[in-house]
Design an enzyme around this catalytic site. Sequence first.
Site, mmCIF file in Angstrom:
data_model
loop_
_atom_site.group_PDB
_atom_site.id
_atom_site.type_symbol
_atom_site.label_atom_id
_atom_site.label_comp_id
_atom_site.label_asym_id
_atom_site.label_seq_id
_atom_site.Cartn_x
_atom_site.Cartn_y
_atom_site.Cartn_z
ATOM 1 N N ASP A 1 -33.303 -21.845 -99.947
ATOM 2 C CA ASP A 1 -34.196 -20.764 -99.509
ATOM 3 C C ASP A 1 -35.203 -20.567 -100.637
ATOM 4 O O ASP A 1 -35.066 -21.134 -101.736
ATOM 5 C CB ASP A 1 -33.363 -19.489 -99.245
ATOM 6 C CG ASP A 1 -34.199 -18.307 -98.749
ATOM 7 O OD1 ASP A 1 -35.326 -18.513 -98.277
ATOM 8 O OD2 ASP A 1 -33.706 -17.163 -98.842
ATOM 9 N N CYS B 1 -33.714 -21.740 -94.239
ATOM 10 C CA CYS B 1 -33.924 -20.676 -93.238
ATOM 11 C C CYS B 1 -35.400 -20.528 -92.871
ATOM 12 O O CYS B 1 -35.716 -19.973 -91.821
ATOM 13 C CB CYS B 1 -33.370 -19.365 -93.767
ATOM 14 S SG CYS B 1 -34.112 -18.856 -95.323
ATOM 15 N N ARG C 1 -35.905 -4.760 -90.064
ATOM 16 C CA ARG C 1 -36.091 -5.594 -91.271
ATOM 17 C C ARG C 1 -36.578 -4.653 -92.351
ATOM 18 O O ARG C 1 -37.674 -4.084 -92.225
ATOM 19 C CB ARG C 1 -37.082 -6.722 -91.003
ATOM 20 C CG ARG C 1 -37.499 -7.438 -92.277
ATOM 21 C CD ARG C 1 -38.183 -8.760 -92.034
ATOM 22 N NE ARG C 1 -37.246 -9.776 -91.615
ATOM 23 C CZ ARG C 1 -37.480 -11.081 -91.655
ATOM 24 N NH1 ARG C 1 -38.636 -11.541 -92.109
ATOM 25 N NH2 ARG C 1 -36.569 -11.946 -91.254
ATOM 26 N N GLN D 1 -29.335 -14.632 -89.334
ATOM 27 C CA GLN D 1 -29.732 -15.964 -89.827
ATOM 28 C C GLN D 1 -28.495 -16.838 -90.025
ATOM 29 O O GLN D 1 -28.442 -17.982 -89.564
ATOM 30 C CB GLN D 1 -30.479 -15.800 -91.158
ATOM 31 C CG GLN D 1 -30.848 -17.106 -91.840
ATOM 32 C CD GLN D 1 -31.990 -17.820 -91.136
ATOM 33 O OE1 GLN D 1 -33.020 -17.225 -90.892
ATOM 34 N NE2 GLN D 1 -31.812 -19.096 -90.813
ATOM 35 N N ARG E 1 -32.238 -19.417 -83.743
ATOM 36 C CA ARG E 1 -32.394 -17.965 -83.939
ATOM 37 C C ARG E 1 -32.523 -17.294 -82.572
ATOM 38 O O ARG E 1 -31.944 -16.242 -82.331
ATOM 39 C CB ARG E 1 -33.645 -17.661 -84.783
ATOM 40 C CG ARG E 1 -33.684 -18.275 -86.180
ATOM 41 C CD ARG E 1 -32.622 -17.718 -87.098
ATOM 42 N NE ARG E 1 -32.668 -16.272 -87.210
ATOM 43 C CZ ARG E 1 -33.552 -15.572 -87.941
ATOM 44 N NH1 ARG E 1 -34.453 -16.193 -88.662
ATOM 45 N NH2 ARG E 1 -33.506 -14.249 -87.978
ATOM 46 N N HIS F 1 -28.735 -11.166 -94.456
ATOM 47 C CA HIS F 1 -29.522 -11.691 -93.330
ATOM 48 C C HIS F 1 -28.506 -12.268 -92.330
ATOM 49 O O HIS F 1 -28.420 -13.481 -92.120
ATOM 50 C CB HIS F 1 -30.499 -12.757 -93.834
ATOM 51 C CG HIS F 1 -31.640 -13.053 -92.902
ATOM 52 N ND1 HIS F 1 -31.801 -12.413 -91.679
ATOM 53 C CD2 HIS F 1 -32.677 -13.937 -93.004
ATOM 54 C CE1 HIS F 1 -32.891 -12.880 -91.082
ATOM 55 N NE2 HIS F 1 -33.429 -13.806 -91.863
HETATM 56 N N1 CP Z 1 -35.871 -17.090 -91.511
HETATM 57 C C1 CP Z 1 -36.536 -15.960 -91.212
HETATM 58 O O1 CP Z 1 -35.948 -14.862 -91.160
HETATM 59 O O2 CP Z 1 -37.856 -16.133 -90.974
HETATM 60 P P1 CP Z 1 -38.931 -14.974 -90.807
HETATM 61 O O3 CP Z 1 -39.040 -14.274 -92.137
HETATM 62 O O4 CP Z 1 -40.194 -15.662 -90.409
HETATM 63 O O5 CP Z 1 -38.441 -14.016 -89.757
HETATM 64 N N1 NVA Z 2 -34.593 -14.642 -98.986
HETATM 65 C C1 NVA Z 2 -35.782 -14.599 -98.169
HETATM 66 C C2 NVA Z 2 -35.440 -14.928 -96.760
HETATM 67 C C3 NVA Z 2 -36.610 -15.010 -95.828
HETATM 68 C C4 NVA Z 2 -36.227 -15.296 -94.418
HETATM 69 C C5 NVA Z 2 -36.434 -13.242 -98.282
HETATM 70 O O1 NVA Z 2 -35.732 -12.227 -98.272
HETATM 71 O O2 NVA Z 2 -37.651 -13.194 -98.409
#
Ligand code: CP
Ligand code: NVA
Length: 301
Positions: free
Chosen positions: A221, A260, A100, A130, A288, A127
């Site tokens: 989101d 999400c 990440r 997701q 997930r 993502h």
């Molecule tokens: N939706 C998602 O990726 O959640 P987290 O940021 O908690 O991993």
């Molecule tokens: N768009 C959001 C998604 C979180 C799961 C971010 O990148 O923070």
Amino acid sequence: MRHLLTGFEFTKEQYLELINLASQMKANPSAYMDCLKGKTGTIMFEKPSLRTRTTFEIALYKLGAHGVYLDLQGGDLGKRESIADYARNLSRWTDCLIGRVFSQKTLEELAATGSVSVINALSDLYHPAQAMADYMTVKEHLGKLEGVNLAYFGEGNNVTNSLFIAGATLGVNVTCFSPLGRGPDIQIFNQAKAIADKNGCKLEVKNAVEFDKSYDVVYTDTWVSMGDNTPLESVKALYMPYQINEQLVEKSGAKIVMHCLPAHRNFEITDEVMDGPKSVVFDEAENRLHIHMALLKTLLG
Ligand code: CP
Ligand code: NVA
């Protein structure tokens, strides 16, 4: 060796196989408990996570593998030693790097310099895992994917880009409603649109929220993603017309409501909708896990 960097790597058949495998794993997880026996994965996160971190770690465990978490939120990656040297070291010990990251380029560099699979667990642009879990959830609730109309409301971001890519590949019509200048990445949109054109489905970006057709799914989101320090309050007025509330759900004709997570309740989605009968947000969160199990078996098995 295969990577999941963007979501463009998978064909329609591969997306469908993955979703089917995830459903089988959900129904009968014990049948898969040894399929990655003895393998390991490194979960390296530069940003916070609840769902993604937990489900990747549990997915590895449930397949007989072991996950090692590297907390990189202190900004270590590329500073303590180069990204390439991270990849070269980790490739000697572990079978995949689940990352990440702030910049998509980091994942690309890990993939280019390491010798094990790299899995995108969220970047500035994508993502993908997701979106895979999301379309699995849509299929569970609506019984199909081809021809489904999904409307996304809010900031065009990494999640939107991935919904476009996976949607285009799976034959879903995806419309993004965003304020002017806050839409999704245009290059990714055009690349996904070329796939949609071949698959006979439609991708659109609109500014004004209007319902000239009904949507099966409405999705939102956060208005401010991780890594963007804009205070949420400061964009409230701009994004309020895109809030998923009872009125919007009613007008859209939606059968299910998705997010999400994490949600900023009463900003992009109201409590009534998130806790209401059409909300499938915790099904998405659950899926997930199943999709990550299927993804890990597919890439490492
Ligand atoms: N939706 C998602 O990726 O959640 P987290 O940021 O908690 O991993
Ligand atoms: N768009 C959001 C998604 C979180 C799961 C971010 O990148 O923070």
